[in-house]
Design an enzyme around this catalytic site. Structure first.
Site, PDB file in Angstrom:
ATOM      1  N   HIS A   1      58.979  67.084  29.829  1.00 51.73           N
ATOM      2  CA  HIS A   1      59.016  68.604  29.973  1.00 51.73           C
ATOM      3  C   HIS A   1      58.213  69.327  28.966  1.00 51.73           C
ATOM      4  O   HIS A   1      57.794  70.667  29.143  1.00 51.73           O
ATOM      5  CB  HIS A   1      60.442  69.030  29.659  1.00 51.73           C
ATOM      6  CG  HIS A   1      61.559  68.726  30.807  1.00 51.73           C
ATOM      7  ND1 HIS A   1      61.265  69.051  32.215  1.00 51.73           N
ATOM      8  CD2 HIS A   1      62.605  68.235  31.001  1.00 51.73           C
ATOM      9  CE1 HIS A   1      61.945  68.817  33.035  1.00 51.73           C
ATOM     10  NE2 HIS A   1      63.054  68.260  32.353  1.00 51.73           N
TER      11      HIS A   1
ATOM     12  N   GLY B   1      72.977  66.207  29.581  1.00 50.77           N
ATOM     13  CA  GLY B   1      72.555  64.945  28.703  1.00 50.77           C
ATOM     14  C   GLY B   1      71.545  65.294  27.809  1.00 50.77           C
ATOM     15  O   GLY B   1      71.839  64.690  26.778  1.00 50.77           O
ATOM     16  N   ALA B   2      70.591  66.141  28.089  1.00 48.07           N
ATOM     17  CA  ALA B   2      69.827  66.480  26.838  1.00 48.07           C
ATOM     18  C   ALA B   2      69.038  67.955  27.367  1.00 48.07           C
ATOM     19  O   ALA B   2      69.180  68.257  28.687  1.00 48.07           O
ATOM     20  CB  ALA B   2      68.992  65.518  26.862  1.00 48.07           C
ATOM     21  N   MET B   3      68.352  68.443  26.578  1.00 49.15           N
ATOM     22  CA  MET B   3      67.643  69.878  26.836  1.00 49.15           C
ATOM     23  C   MET B   3      66.273  69.859  26.102  1.00 49.15           C
ATOM     24  O   MET B   3      66.497  69.647  24.955  1.00 49.15           O
ATOM     25  CB  MET B   3      68.839  70.918  26.328  1.00 49.15           C
ATOM     26  CG  MET B   3      67.972  72.236  26.774  1.00 49.15           C
ATOM     27  SD  MET B   3      67.543  72.760  28.514  1.00 49.15           S
ATOM     28  CE  MET B   3      66.173  73.559  28.240  1.00 49.15           C
TER      29      MET B   3
ATOM     30  N   HIS C   1      61.981  61.757  29.529  1.00 46.72           N
ATOM     31  CA  HIS C   1      62.108  62.759  30.337  1.00 46.72           C
ATOM     32  C   HIS C   1      61.896  64.199  29.666  1.00 46.72           C
ATOM     33  O   HIS C   1      61.249  64.926  30.023  1.00 46.72           O
ATOM     34  CB  HIS C   1      63.640  62.575  30.987  1.00 46.72           C
ATOM     35  CG  HIS C   1      64.066  63.927  31.869  1.00 46.72           C
ATOM     36  ND1 HIS C   1      64.114  63.652  33.355  1.00 46.72           N
ATOM     37  CD2 HIS C   1      64.329  64.987  31.614  1.00 46.72           C
ATOM     38  CE1 HIS C   1      64.340  64.766  33.725  1.00 46.72           C
ATOM     39  NE2 HIS C   1      64.492  65.748  32.885  1.00 46.72           N
ATOM     40  N   GLU C   2      62.483  64.322  28.521  1.00 48.02           N
ATOM     41  CA  GLU C   2      62.500  65.431  27.879  1.00 48.02           C
ATOM     42  C   GLU C   2      61.193  65.655  27.274  1.00 48.02           C
ATOM     43  O   GLU C   2      60.773  66.767  27.114  1.00 48.02           O
ATOM     44  CB  GLU C   2      63.777  65.475  26.720  1.00 48.02           C
ATOM     45  CG  GLU C   2      65.142  65.390  27.295  1.00 48.02           C
ATOM     46  CD  GLU C   2      65.536  66.147  28.538  1.00 48.02           C
ATOM     47  OE1 GLU C   2      65.038  67.338  28.611  1.00 48.02           O
ATOM     48  OE2 GLU C   2      66.300  65.600  29.073  1.00 48.02           O
TER      49      GLU C   2
ATOM     50  N   GLU D   1      62.054  69.202  36.939  1.00 49.46           N
ATOM     51  CA  GLU D   1      63.037  67.949  37.029  1.00 49.46           C
ATOM     52  C   GLU D   1      62.472  66.806  38.059  1.00 49.46           C
ATOM     53  O   GLU D   1      62.776  65.692  37.361  1.00 49.46           O
ATOM     54  CB  GLU D   1      64.365  68.455  37.435  1.00 49.46           C
ATOM     55  CG  GLU D   1      64.878  69.699  36.509  1.00 49.46           C
ATOM     56  CD  GLU D   1      65.091  69.380  35.233  1.00 49.46           C
ATOM     57  OE1 GLU D   1      64.764  68.115  34.564  1.00 49.46           O
ATOM     58  OE2 GLU D   1      65.165  70.117  34.187  1.00 49.46           O
TER      59      GLU D   1
ATOM     60  N   ASN E   1      64.405  72.017  25.202  1.00 43.58           N
ATOM     61  CA  ASN E   1      63.910  73.156  24.333  1.00 43.58           C
ATOM     62  C   ASN E   1      62.479  72.670  23.450  1.00 43.58           C
ATOM     63  O   ASN E   1      62.565  71.709  22.906  1.00 43.58           O
ATOM     64  CB  ASN E   1      64.993  73.576  23.232  1.00 43.58           C
ATOM     65  CG  ASN E   1      66.057  73.767  23.767  1.00 43.58           C
ATOM     66  OD1 ASN E   1      66.572  74.216  24.585  1.00 43.58           O
ATOM     67  ND2 ASN E   1      67.068  72.955  23.018  1.00 43.58           N
TER      68      ASN E   1
HETATM   69  N1  BES Z   1      66.530  70.629  31.826  1.00 44.64           N
HETATM   70  C1  BES Z   1      67.703  69.594  31.804  1.00 44.64           C
HETATM   71  C2  BES Z   1      68.779  70.089  31.258  1.00 44.64           C
HETATM   72  C3  BES Z   1      69.644  70.695  32.047  1.00 44.64           C
HETATM   73  C4  BES Z   1      70.420  70.308  33.165  1.00 44.64           C
HETATM   74  C5  BES Z   1      69.815  72.399  31.735  1.00 44.64           C
HETATM   75  C6  BES Z   1      71.201  71.105  33.964  1.00 44.64           C
HETATM   76  C7  BES Z   1      70.688  73.042  32.766  1.00 44.64           C
HETATM   77  C8  BES Z   1      71.509  72.427  33.500  1.00 44.64           C
HETATM   78  C9  BES Z   1      66.986  68.518  31.140  1.00 44.64           C
HETATM   79  O1  BES Z   1      65.596  68.203  31.077  1.00 44.64           O
HETATM   80  C10 BES Z   1      67.535  67.373  32.080  1.00 44.64           C
HETATM   81  O2  BES Z   1      67.137  67.038  33.121  1.00 44.64           O
HETATM   82  N2  BES Z   1      68.508  66.488  31.540  1.00 44.64           N
HETATM   83  C11 BES Z   1      69.296  65.373  32.180  1.00 44.64           C
HETATM   84  C12 BES Z   1      68.937  64.193  31.478  1.00 44.64           C
HETATM   85  C13 BES Z   1      67.840  63.704  32.288  1.00 44.64           C
HETATM   86  C14 BES Z   1      67.337  62.209  31.738  1.00 44.64           C
HETATM   87  C15 BES Z   1      68.183  63.072  33.749  1.00 44.64           C
HETATM   88  C16 BES Z   1      70.887  65.738  32.072  1.00 44.64           C
HETATM   89  O3  BES Z   1      71.202  66.552  31.236  1.00 44.64           O
HETATM   90  O4  BES Z   1      71.585  65.049  32.660  1.00 44.64           O
HETATM   91 ZN    ZN Z   2      64.680  67.800  32.999  1.00 46.16          ZN
END
Ligand code: BES
Ligand code: ZN
Length: 875
Positions: free
Chosen positions: A314, A274-276, A310-311, A333, A278
């Protein structure tokens, strides 16, 4: 050499301190060249340097190690270079032992801009009718090694000095830090960025492509930008505002400012997650960042807020303070998930977002009710296992146990301790127990002893409560959806109310059972023989409650008479559903309880009721097909109260939750075949086909209309399907595309389902989006399974590199309800299991067997027919 193979972690002879990375991406040839110089601290006498690298080619004459002697600089060349692809390591062997102290390792390398949405990859977009490439990185959990050789572990923090060379000068080239220099040479440019503070490799990022942006700044001068496709900058404004306000909020909450000078957020057209987060350069799927006034639904708006919050959480929890190893991923997370609600609540208090937190709780409970679950702190022995733990346990159970602890310790004490934790571990790494130690110190409570039981042990308890004379008897046992026995035991923060929310009691249930004298805490004010008693007040605890018949009846009465809060109404219903699935309660009991929610006004409660009703209908269809029509009729009658209250027309200035509720209720009515809803939806859809801006079909209603249209599509009446494909093809809004995809397979006609599934594999659907189209109607489940088998090789090749593959497995396998099918699925996968989906497969198989047992027990229920018929006819 051999000693380095097959190890979960790198040896610690050398510690990286600073990376100087030069990358030269070629967007048309889709490859890149690079040169990395790493300042190393050699801490143990060794002839070896072992670091991570994967899918890179290293030119052996480009590798050197230089160190300073007394008066001169020595340059050593490795005598042997070994790239072990299986272990994703690069082993450099030198002829002599390397001197203790600082040296510089330099490596030249080349790689491909891949199409796998990880490492350094290519994403595509259109500009002026022309297809273009952009270069993007996605490194978490362990793919920085696909972009440059590095110590690719979260604990190996270092600073990063990045330079991007020779990219077309009209493109935007972004990295974690602000640009310090841009040198244009003809139509190419070289961009260099400030050196970063120390950070982990999985947070390094680079994006090169054509973008527009919108910009704002926080009150203390952090520059914030949202980058989107050219022409879509307006759609970034909402997220920009949210980001600025959220940064300010977190600064106060964590008592620490955001540590970088800028924050960029970029919408990427092809994105695996969904998002990262970085550091300083957060990347998003378009649907999680962009908001369009005209065409986005309320649920999408809310989702943007949750994801941005959320991001950004982090940036403190994860980026500034990083988990020591993936075992502690939940610290990242779980916390970000929990904090995102805190931020959303503060930004949009009218959304009552904490009641929606119960979705996180429920999803956590659902997954953790499986024997194939795992503890929050999970051992990781191979990188391939890491992707799969980005699951409901790390995120949702993680967030839920944090909420449980916060409500036990109190919000203020909790926040103070969190701030000390951030301060103490800033720019460094922490383990779960480090957090417990600080909270224990801050609160004086035995946090470690309490919480270890929740994070080191999988599963959770169900607390049974019954009245015996003037006493309440509590008993805990482990809850499993399969109904089997397991012997976990917990220390449970119990809260309860009796007769009113003013009459409450809290205690820790430390033993298997406990008896409480009701009079002792209620005095004579409340009538203990008839007053309602609700445990787990506000659903802050991560456990389920099973009431005896007498207490359950009192609660039903309290629900019907509107004495209980929305969160408690939610909890009672959800627990009852879980107990029914685990065969600890009859379906009659569950349906009767559902009947008490006829006048339910609250979005969250109804939304949960809707998902339950779909599941119950599936089970009924397989267990007692002769009753299915009555079951559907019952659900239709349950939803009609809100449907009538809300109508099809959005009220001017209405509340956000009602807007979401209307869409979900109408979708449910459509799926259950409610004629009036189907007619009205089809009528509005026709208007929409003529005019995409018609007020008859605002974004919040579109999903309902699309699903309704698909209910009437058959292979001899395909018009609706074709029209939806047209909507898909004509929109350039990702959200709209996802909405169409998620509706196509709701047709009851298996032939259409097959077409819809094949469409997902076509070039018209980005591989990131295919999973949206996977949930299929019950009628299509067999077709979907055959389709999965027939296309497995292709599917695994296209989606098997990350965690998207797990969606294919769970969405298609879990809906089955027979042991026979379970055996068939097991056989198929026996020769095809991969470490990246092994756990998901076991969990999905367990779900099938839970369903199968549920079907058998429903078939044995004696009074079911009468109860269902009676409920269906009551209006
Ligand atoms: N750190 C994660 C992104 C991620 C997810 C990297 C799986 C590698 C593997 C990011 O912070 C995250 O949790 N993204 C979620 C969205 C969030 C609002 C629940 C996602 O990608 O679903
Ligand atoms: Zn996350």
């Amino acid at each position: 050499m051999e000693q380095f193979k097959g190890q979960p972690r790198l040896p610690k002879f050398a510690v990286p301190k600073r990376y100087d990375i030069r990358l030269k991406p070629d967007l048309s040839a889709c490859n890149f060249a690079g040169l990395v110089s790493i300042d190393l601290d050699i801490v143990a006498g060794t002839k070896f340097i072992v670091l991570n690298a994967a899918e890179l080619s290293v030119a052996s004459d480009s590798v050197s190690f230089t160190h300073r002697g007394f008066s001169k600089v020595y340059m050593l060349r490795p005598s042997n270079i070994d790239l072990v692809e299986n272990d994703e390591i690069l082993v450099l062997e030198f002829a002599e032992t390397l001197p203790i102290g600082i040296g510089v390792l330099t490596i030249g390398f080349e790689g491909t801009l891949n199409d796998k949405m990880k490492g350094f990859y290519r994403s595509t977009y259109e500009h002026d009718g022309e297809k273009k490439n952009m270069a993007v990185t996605q490194f978490e959990p362990a793919d920085a090694r696909r972009c440059f050789p590095c110590w690719d572990e979260p604990a190996c923090k270092a600073t990063f000095k990045i330079t991007i060379l020779d990219v077309p000068s009209e493109l935007v080239a972004l990295s974690n830090m602000p640009i310090i220099e841009e040198k244009v040479d003809g139509h190419l440019k070289t961009v260099s960025y400030q050196e970063s503070p120390i950070m982990s490799t999985y947070l390094v990022a680079v994006v090169v492509g054509l973008f527009d942006y919108v910009e704002d700044h926080t009150s203390d001068g952090v520059k914030v930008r949202v980058y989107c496709q050219v022409g879509k900058a307006n759609q970034g404004k909402f997220a920009l505002g949210v980001a600025v306000r959220t940064l300010e909020l977190y600064k106060n909450y964590f008592a620490m400012r955001y540590t970088l000078p800028k924050l960029d957020m970029v919408a990427i057209p092809d994105f695996a997650n969904g998002a990262m987060e970085n550091y300083g350069l957060v990347t998003y799927r378009e649907t999680e960042l962009l908001y369009d006034d005209q065409h986005s639904a309320a649920s999408n708006k809310q989702w943007v807020v949750i994801v941005v919050a959320h991001e950004l959480a982090h940036q403190w929890f994860g980026n500034l303070v990083t988990m020591e190893w993936w075992t502690h991923l939940w610290l990242n997370e779980g916390f970000a998930t929990w904090v995102s609600y805190l931020a959303t609540d503060s930004l949009f208090p009218e959304w009552n977002i904490w009641t929606q937190f119960l979705d996180e709780l429920t999803e956590g409970l659902k997954l953790d009710g499986l024997a194939e679950s795992h503890p929050i702190e999970v051992e990781i022995n191979h990188v391939a296992e890491t992707n799969e733990i980005f699951d409901a346990i790390s995120y949702r159970k993680g967030a839920s146990v944090i909420r449980m602890l916060q409500s036990y310790l109190g919000a203020e004490c909790f926040q103070r301790s969190l701030a000390s934790y951030i301060e103490k571990y800033a720019c460094s790494n922490a383990k779960t127990e480090d957090l417990w130690a600080i909270l224990e110190e801050g609160s004086g409570e035995p946090v470690k002893k309490l919480m270890n039981l929740w994070t080191k042990q999988k599963g959770y308890p169900v607390v049974s409560v019954k009245v015996k004379e003037n006493k309440l008897v509590f008993e805990q046992s482990q809850f499993l959806s399969s109904g089997s026995h397991a012997d976990g035991q917990w220390i449970i923060p119990i809260t309860l109310c009796c007769g009113s929310y003013d009459m409450h009691k809290n205690f820790l249930l430390q033993t298997k059972s406990k008896t409480l004298d009701i009079k002792e805490f209620l005095g004579d004010k409340t009538d203990a023989t008839s007053a309602w008693i609700k445990l787990n007040v506000d659903q802050t605890g991560f456990y389920r409650v099973k009431y005896d018949e007498d207490l359950a009846a009192r609660l039903r009465y309290a629900i019907e008479n509107k004495f209980l809060s929305a969160t408690d109404r939610f909890g009672i219903l959800n627990d009852s559903f879980a107990l029914c699935m685990a065969r600890q309660q009859s379906l009659c009991t569950l349906l009767t309880l559902m009947g008490a929610y006829r006048e339910e006004p609250e979005y969250t409660v109804l939304s949960d009721l809707i998902s339950m009703s779909h599941k119950v209908a599936t089970i009924a269809a397989d267990a007692t097909p002769e009753l299915l029509d009555y079951v559907k009729q019952f659900f239709i009658s349950l939803f009609q109260y809100s449907a009538e209250k809300l109508g099809w027309e959005p009220k001017h200035g209405e509340n956000h939750l009602d807007a979401m509720l209307r869409g979900e209720i109408l979708t449910a009515l459509a799926v259950f075949g409610h004629e009036l809803t189907l007619n009205e939806a089809n009528r509005r859809f026709l208007e929409f086909l003529d005019d995409r801006n018609t007020p008859l079909l605002p974004p919040d209603l579109r999903k309902a209309a699309y699903v309704a249209v698909m209910q009437r599509v058959t292979s001899s009446n395909r018009l609706g399907y074709e029209s939806l494909l047209r909507v898909y093809r004509e929109t350039d809004l990702s959200e709209e595309k996802a909405r169409v995809l998620s509706s196509l397979a709701s047709s009851p006609d298996p032939k259409i389902i097959l077409e819809a599934l094949n469409f997902l594999l076509s070039f018209e659907v980005r591989s990131q989006d295919a999973v949206c189209g996977l949930p299929v109607s019950r009628e299509g489940r067999e077709t979907a399974w055959t389709w999965l088998k027939d296309n497995w090789e292709h599917i695994f090749k296209t989606w098997g590199f990350g965690n998207l593959i797990t969606h294919f497995v769970s969405a298609i396998v879990s809906p089955f309800t027979s042991f026979e099918k379970a055996r068939e699925i097991e056989e198929f996968f026996a020769s095809r299991t991969e470490p990246s989906m092994a756990r998901t497969l076991r969990q999905s198989m367990e779900r099938v067997s839970v369903n199968a047992n549920w079907v058998l027990s429903v078939q044995k229920e004696e009074h079911l027919a009468n109860t269902v018929k009676e409920l269906a006819q009551r209006n």
